[in-house]
Design a protein around this motif. Structure first.
Motif, short mmCIF file in Angstrom:
data_model
loop_
_atom_site.label_atom_id
_atom_site.label_comp_id
_atom_site.label_asym_id
_atom_site.label_seq_id
_atom_site.Cartn_x
_atom_site.Cartn_y
_atom_site.Cartn_z
N TRP A 92 0.87 -1.33 -0.18
CA TRP A 92 0.03 -0.07 0.12
C TRP A 92 0.84 0.55 0.17
O TRP A 92 0.20 2.41 -0.84
CB TRP A 92 -1.06 -0.02 1.39
CG TRP A 92 -1.65 -1.23 1.18
CD1 TRP A 92 -1.78 -2.67 1.84
CD2 TRP A 92 -2.78 -1.16 -0.07
NE1 TRP A 92 -2.49 -2.84 1.68
CE2 TRP A 92 -3.13 -2.76 0.64
CE3 TRP A 92 -3.20 -0.91 -0.74
CZ2 TRP A 92 -4.48 -3.11 0.28
CZ3 TRP A 92 -4.64 -1.29 -1.34
CH2 TRP A 92 -5.37 -2.34 -1.11
N ASN A 93 2.03 0.50 0.00
CA ASN A 93 2.94 2.46 0.13
C ASN A 93 4.48 2.20 -0.84
O ASN A 93 4.91 2.96 -0.59
CB ASN A 93 3.28 2.38 2.06
CG ASN A 93 3.98 2.01 2.46
OD1 ASN A 93 4.67 0.68 1.83
ND2 ASN A 93 4.22 1.58 3.98
N SER A 94 4.40 1.38 -1.28
CA SER A 94 5.00 1.11 -2.07
C SER A 94 6.66 0.95 -1.81
O SER A 94 7.43 1.26 -2.19
CB SER A 94 5.23 2.22 -3.32
OG SER A 94 5.96 2.14 -4.60
N ASP A 95 6.25 0.01 -0.49
CA ASP A 95 7.94 -0.20 0.50
C ASP A 95 8.64 -1.88 -0.02
O ASP A 95 9.37 -1.26 0.70
CB ASP A 95 7.73 0.75 1.71
CG ASP A 95 6.53 0.03 2.01
OD1 ASP A 95 6.10 -1.74 1.85
OD2 ASP A 95 6.36 -0.56 3.87
N GLY A 96 7.81 -1.92 -0.80
CA GLY A 96 8.68 -3.57 -1.35
C GLY A 96 7.74 -4.58 -0.06
O GLY A 96 8.39 -5.46 -0.27
N ILE A 97 6.97 -3.67 1.01
CA ILE A 97 6.17 -4.92 1.80
C ILE A 97 4.88 -5.04 1.66
O ILE A 97 3.97 -3.87 0.92
CB ILE A 97 6.56 -4.48 3.19
CG1 ILE A 97 7.81 -4.33 3.64
CG2 ILE A 97 6.02 -5.16 4.42
CD1 ILE A 97 8.64 -3.52 4.91
N TYR A 98 4.48 -6.40 1.22
CA TYR A 98 3.13 -6.66 0.79
C TYR A 98 2.04 -6.85 1.79
O TYR A 98 2.23 -8.28 1.85
CB TYR A 98 3.06 -7.59 -0.21
CG TYR A 98 3.67 -7.69 -1.76
CD1 TYR A 98 3.22 -6.81 -3.10
CD2 TYR A 98 5.33 -7.25 -1.98
CE1 TYR A 98 3.38 -6.03 -3.90
CE2 TYR A 98 5.76 -6.95 -3.19
CZ TYR A 98 4.73 -7.06 -4.14
OH TYR A 98 5.32 -6.12 -5.50
N GLU A 99 1.25 -6.01 2.42
CA GLU A 99 0.89 -5.99 3.70
C GLU A 99 0.01 -6.94 4.21
O GLU A 99 -0.99 -7.94 4.56
CB GLU A 99 0.49 -4.87 3.85
CG GLU A 99 1.57 -4.31 4.19
CD GLU A 99 1.69 -2.86 3.37
OE1 GLU A 99 2.76 -1.83 3.74
OE2 GLU A 99 1.80 -3.06 2.17
N ASP A 100 -0.50 -6.68 2.26
CA ASP A 100 -2.29 -8.08 2.29
C ASP A 100 -2.06 -9.00 1.23
O ASP A 100 -1.39 -8.58 -0.20
CB ASP A 100 -3.42 -7.01 2.19
CG ASP A 100 -4.56 -6.02 3.19
OD1 ASP A 100 -4.15 -7.04 4.05
OD2 ASP A 100 -4.54 -4.72 3.18
N VAL A 101 -2.01 -10.14 1.63
CA VAL A 101 -2.06 -11.68 1.12
C VAL A 101 -3.10 -11.90 1.02
O VAL A 101 -3.79 -12.15 1.75
CB VAL A 101 -0.63 -12.00 1.07
CG1 VAL A 101 -0.60 -13.35 0.53
CG2 VAL A 101 0.80 -11.24 1.03
N GLY A 102 -3.81 -12.79 -0.05
CA GLY A 102 -4.98 -13.86 -0.32
C GLY A 102 -4.71 -14.82 -1.71
O GLY A 102 -4.17 -13.76 -2.37
N GLU A 103 -6.16 -15.36 -1.74
CA GLU A 103 -6.27 -15.26 -3.14
C GLU A 103 -7.76 -15.44 -3.95
O GLU A 103 -7.70 -15.61 -5.07
CB GLU A 103 -6.68 -17.21 -2.70
CG GLU A 103 -5.91 -18.10 -2.47
CD GLU A 103 -6.55 -19.29 -1.58
OE1 GLU A 103 -7.84 -19.63 -1.68
OE2 GLU A 103 -5.48 -19.83 -1.05
#
Length: 935
Positions: free
Chosen positions: A537-548
């Protein structure tokens, strides 16, 4: 102890932000064809149906199934009916597929929407043969949250029909109501899904399906003896049962006005059929008229009863009902516990007879003397003996214990080709191992593989991926259990095609905090399917939400330009692809350059040709820029001191505000509340409502340029007197700061709050959020352009010294690039921090590497110097105007895609709306829209 949601008036009023019945907290979202219209209810951010699966599952013949001469799967014997003896019933634990947090809970499936974005669902497959489903019965006990949804497979449209949310423990939904309905696959199977969105959880006890009878044309009898008894917050309805073997249930209609036609305007229908002759209609606030009608399995509906009327009693009763388990065997003890009332009447097996009256303990045992679905109900009474609420739960009673399956894989991981052995173990209380049958689903698609009736299988995986292998054991009475194990085949498959990633978004609300729905369902994989969606959500390389699931709702607490990364992963070796898009809040283009950093980057692609959609005359030269609201309204200031609000479809004027002062105005800027900050060009700052009313005004000497509305909704304004004003929402001064020269262009604001100002003296000044000066440099003879901050915080400036310079926020120079001509009155646009684009006074367009300033491309689309621009679209196209009254579209290869002649010179960068329309004004007072023709 399992706790099931109560159905009291107070709970419903808490869960449902509208006046509706117990059975109508959500109308048909994409309902299957029905003879009756069901009113929809407002959706909420965490219950958005677009998040739910839309694609239907692949179907196939299971190894234990037979097919008739027409190729349809032969339906299994019916058992444990939930409506009548013709009901095809599936226990909740016997799911075909599932997703999210779905787990066995005895004979039920426990679904948990376990956080702010996760949804969980269980899917059921019912073989109909040559027939279609007429009624779908769902028994699900809501544990928490705002309700569960039910999806019916619609093969006529190729999509799921989602309905809900529901909070009752038993709902009956009309599926096919005429011969045109097609809710079954080519093999004659219909699919039913029960889904819990984020924040909700439920036990799915069972699914029942009754066949549609196209021959039946006679409606059942009209119910008799309808009475309505006022209770706190609602009406208790009672009537005499209709003794029709084809009865599916009762349609309940209600309105604040008397009615004879249930289809009349203002009449609402409970979103499902009531299965008993008793119903608690809740969520009512005043006198209510109610009528009911009988409905059969073919969709035939009787005439409604004459309406009865009553007003609910004040107050509410928080009745709660719990059970010790969702299922049991014959004569098992299942404890029931009620709370929230003084005494209780109990119907312990759901047959409509309340065997126990005036119980003060609140505890009883369900009657488990017969197999099938039972639906115990309880009536709560207050200390005076008055009925206060009605609640119920669903339980399934079985005469046969289910087998237990256990599977193992050795090895469970390794590089391809991965050789392994699958081993299954089964236990059953009634049957010996020889009486059990087995099957393996090796790719977790719900269709078990042929020739796998074995407890040990050697296997080789040649394609990398995560395989959720299922082992199924079935006993002699048809009860079955499944165990799932994960096998990870690693390595790389050179033949795997990279998936395509894309997403769109929709603002749910237009004031802060902003809830935005993101939809990545248009992403695709040419040689497989996408199995994972990830959001940064903030383009920092960390994907906060993951789902199918491809849909997700995210909340942004403050305004600004947000860069969203979305990554997809395929099912063959886990190959990924990612895409980044910008999101401008509170609107598609809330200020002159789109964001606080003056990036000039639109979230939307612009037009690819010069088609003129419309052009309107505003009577005076268009000023420095436009703003576009979430609903598409366009704000543009003109030199006669007016602010115009234009409709996007044809440019017609919604309203205009006349400030009474002439002069080149500042670009209008949107606040998070929808108001507009406007400077009329004569020193007046004005706060204007979305309806065009002047709310506040402030006068300052000097020509003011409204710079930005900051994340805390305070205001930054700049003056040609060299003063920067920081104002609160009431236009009162928080602080002021002075720079050496006249400020003629918008300052840039970093995420840290530091402000960067260029002025006509050639000074570049950095000002901290408290108004103190951080540093100042003399970098040019004169600055006539705005500074730009890339999304990764690099500061870009260009003056009249024929160069563009990149600095860090401490003022250290990173690189510099020499231009052919002077950098005058132009904008440096930043494309996701990867490239920068700008123009000079000789008409050159430059594209540089944002990291080191290396020249990527230099072209000269115009021999006339550019006024201002360019504005970047996500596809890399750039839009700008020149002094020869031309508007250009140039791609990243430097090719001019199109140009258009304007009646006058453009004084501002163009802006792109959410539908891809390009807007530009000129000095003749004409305002133009370019884009594909409207339908």
């Amino acid at each position: 102890m399992f706790r099931y949601a109560s159905f009291s008036c107070s709970l419903l009023l808490l869960l449902i932000a509208c006046s509706c019945s117990q059975g109508n907290p959500g109308g048909a979202l994409e309902a299957a064809s029905s003879q009756q219209s069901v009113p929809a209810v407002q959706s909420t951010p965490d219950l958005k149906p677009e998040q739910f699966p839309s694609a239907l599952p692949a179907d196939g013949v299971q190894p234990w199934e037979g097919q008739d001469t027409d190729g349809f799967v032969v339906p299994a014997d019916r058992a444990a009916s939930s409506i009548n003896v013709n009901t095809d019933f599936t226990p909740g634990v016997e799911r075909f597929l599932d997703s999210g947090d779905a787990a066995d809970n005895l004979e039920a499936t426990r679904l948990n929407g376990n956080d702010g974005n996760a949804t969980s669902y269980a899917m059921y497959r019912v073989s109909m043969g040559t027939q279609q489903p007429g009624i779908v019965s769902v028994d699900a006990n809501l544990l928490s949250g705002k309700g569960y949804y039910v999806g019916l497979s619609n093969y006529g449209t190729g999509r799921w029909d989602w309905q809900g949310p529901f909070i009752d423990n038993h709902v009956r939904l009309q599926a096919v109501t005429d011969s045109s309905g097609d809710l079954t696959s080519a093999l004659g199977n219909t699919f039913v899904s029960v889904l819990c969105p984020a924040g909700s959880s439920a036990d799915v006890v069972g699914i029942g399906v009754n066949q549609y009878d196209p021959v039946s044309v006679t409606a059942p009898a009209t119910p008799l003896g309808l009475t309505d008894t006022p209770v706190p917050g609602g009406l208790e309805l009672n009537w005499s049962p209709v003794l029709d073997p084809d009865l599916a249930g009762y349609a309940i209609y209600h309105s604040a006005k008397s009615f004879s036609n249930p289809q009349a305007v203002g009449v609402q229908r409970v979103a499902y059929l009531e299965g008993s002759a008793r119903h608690l209609l809740t969520g009512l606030t005043g006198n209510t008229f109610v009528a009911i009608a009988s409905v059969d399995f073919s969709g035939n509906e009787s005439l409604p009863t004459p309406p009865v009327q009553a007003a609910p009693l004040p107050g509410s009763s928080p009745l709660q009902l719990m059970s010790s388990a969702p299922s049991g065997l014959l004569n098992d003890t299942i404890s029931l516990s009620a709370s929230g009332a003084a005494s209780y009447d109990w119907d312990l097996d759901g047959d409509g007879v309340f065997e126990i009256q005036n119980d003060n303990s609140g505890s009883q045992a369900a009657l488990t003397t017969a197999t099938g679905i039972i639906r115990p109900r309880v009536v709560g009474r207050d200390s005076a003996g008055n009925h206060t609420a009605l609640g119920g739960i669903s339980l399934i009673i079985s005469g046969n214990s289910r087998p237990v399956a256990s599977a193992n894989a050795i090895p469970a991981t390794g590089d391809v080709p991965l050789d392994l052995t699958l081993t299954g173990i089964a236990e059953d209380a009634e049957d010996s191992p020889a009486q059990l049958s087995y099957a393996w689903d090796l790719d977790a698609d719900g269709i078990y593989d042929d020739d796998t009736d074995l407890t040990e299988i050697p296997l080789t995986y040649t394609v990398p991926g995560l395989y959720n292998v299922k082992f199924r054991v079935t006993d002699s009475q048809g009860a079955w259990d499944v165990d799932t194990i994960s096998v990870l085949a690693t390595g790389d498959d050179p033949g795997n095609i990279t998936p395509a990633a894309t997403f769109s978004y929709e603002m749910i609300n237009t004031v802060a905090p902003f809830n935005v729905y993101f939809d990545a369902s248009a992403s695709s994989d040419e040689d497989g399917e996408i199995v994972l969606y990830e959001w940064d959500w903030n383009s920092d390389g960390i994907y906060e939400d993951v789902g199918e699931l491809p849909g997700v709702v995210h909340t942004f607490p403050v305004r600004g330009q947000h860069f969203i990364n979305m990554r997809v992963t395929d099912n063959q070796g886990g190959r990924t692809n990612a895409i980044t898009k910008a999101l401008n809040l509170p609107g598609p283009w809330p200020s002159q350059y789109g964001d606080l950093g003056n990036n000039g980057l639109s979230p939307f692609d612009g037009p690819l040709d010069d088609n003129s959609r419309w052009s309107v005359t505003l009577g005076s030269a268009c000023g420095t820029g436009t703003a576009i609201t979430p609903n598409g309204t366009i704000y543009i200031g003109t030199n006669d001191g007016k602010l115009h609000a234009l409709r996007p479809e044809d440019g017609s004027e919604k309203w205009f505000h006349d400030s009474g002062e002439s002069g080149v105005p500042g670009s209008p800027v949107l606040t998070a509340s929808g108001n507009i900050i406007f400077c009329n060009g004569a020193g007046n700052i004005e706060l204007i409502s979305p309806q065009g009313d002047l709310l506040k005004s402030r006068a300052e000497p000097g020509f003011l340029l409204i710079a930005q509305v900051l994340p805390d909704e305070s205001i930054l304004a700049a003056s040609t007197n060299g003063i920067l004003f920081h104002l609160n929402q009431d236009l009162d001064t928080i602080w002021t700061a002075t720079v050496p020269g006249s400020i003629t262009k918008l300052p840039a604001v970093a995420k840290s709050g530091r402000i960067f100002v260029t002025d006509i003296s050639g000074a570049l000044t950095a000002i901290d959020p408290d108004g103190s000066q951080a540093w100042q440099q003399q970098r040019a003879a004169q600055f006539f352009s705005s500074p730009t901050l890339t999304d990764n915080g690099v500061l870009l400036v260009g003056g009249d010294s024929a160069s563009v310079t990149a600095l860090n926020q401490a003022g250290d120079e990173l690189w510099s690039y020499a231009t052919e001509g002077q950098f005058i009155d132009s904008l440096i646009a930043s494309y996701f921090g990867v490239a920068v684009a700008f123009t000079d006074d000789l008409g050159y367009l430059y594209l540089l590497d944002a990291q080191n300033g290396a020249e990527i491309r230099k072209v000269r689309p115009s021999t006339i110097n550019t006024i201002i621009g360019p504005v970047f679209a996500p596809d890399g196209n750039m839009y700008f105007a020149n002094q020869d009254n031309e508007l250009f579209c140039v791609n990243v290869q430097g090719l001019t895609l199109w140009s258009a002649d304007l009646p006058g010179t453009s004084l501002s960068s163009p802006a792109i709306g959410a539908d891809g329309t390009l807007y530009a004004g000129d000095t003749t007072g004409d305002f133009h829209a370019f884009g594909t023709p409207l339908p």
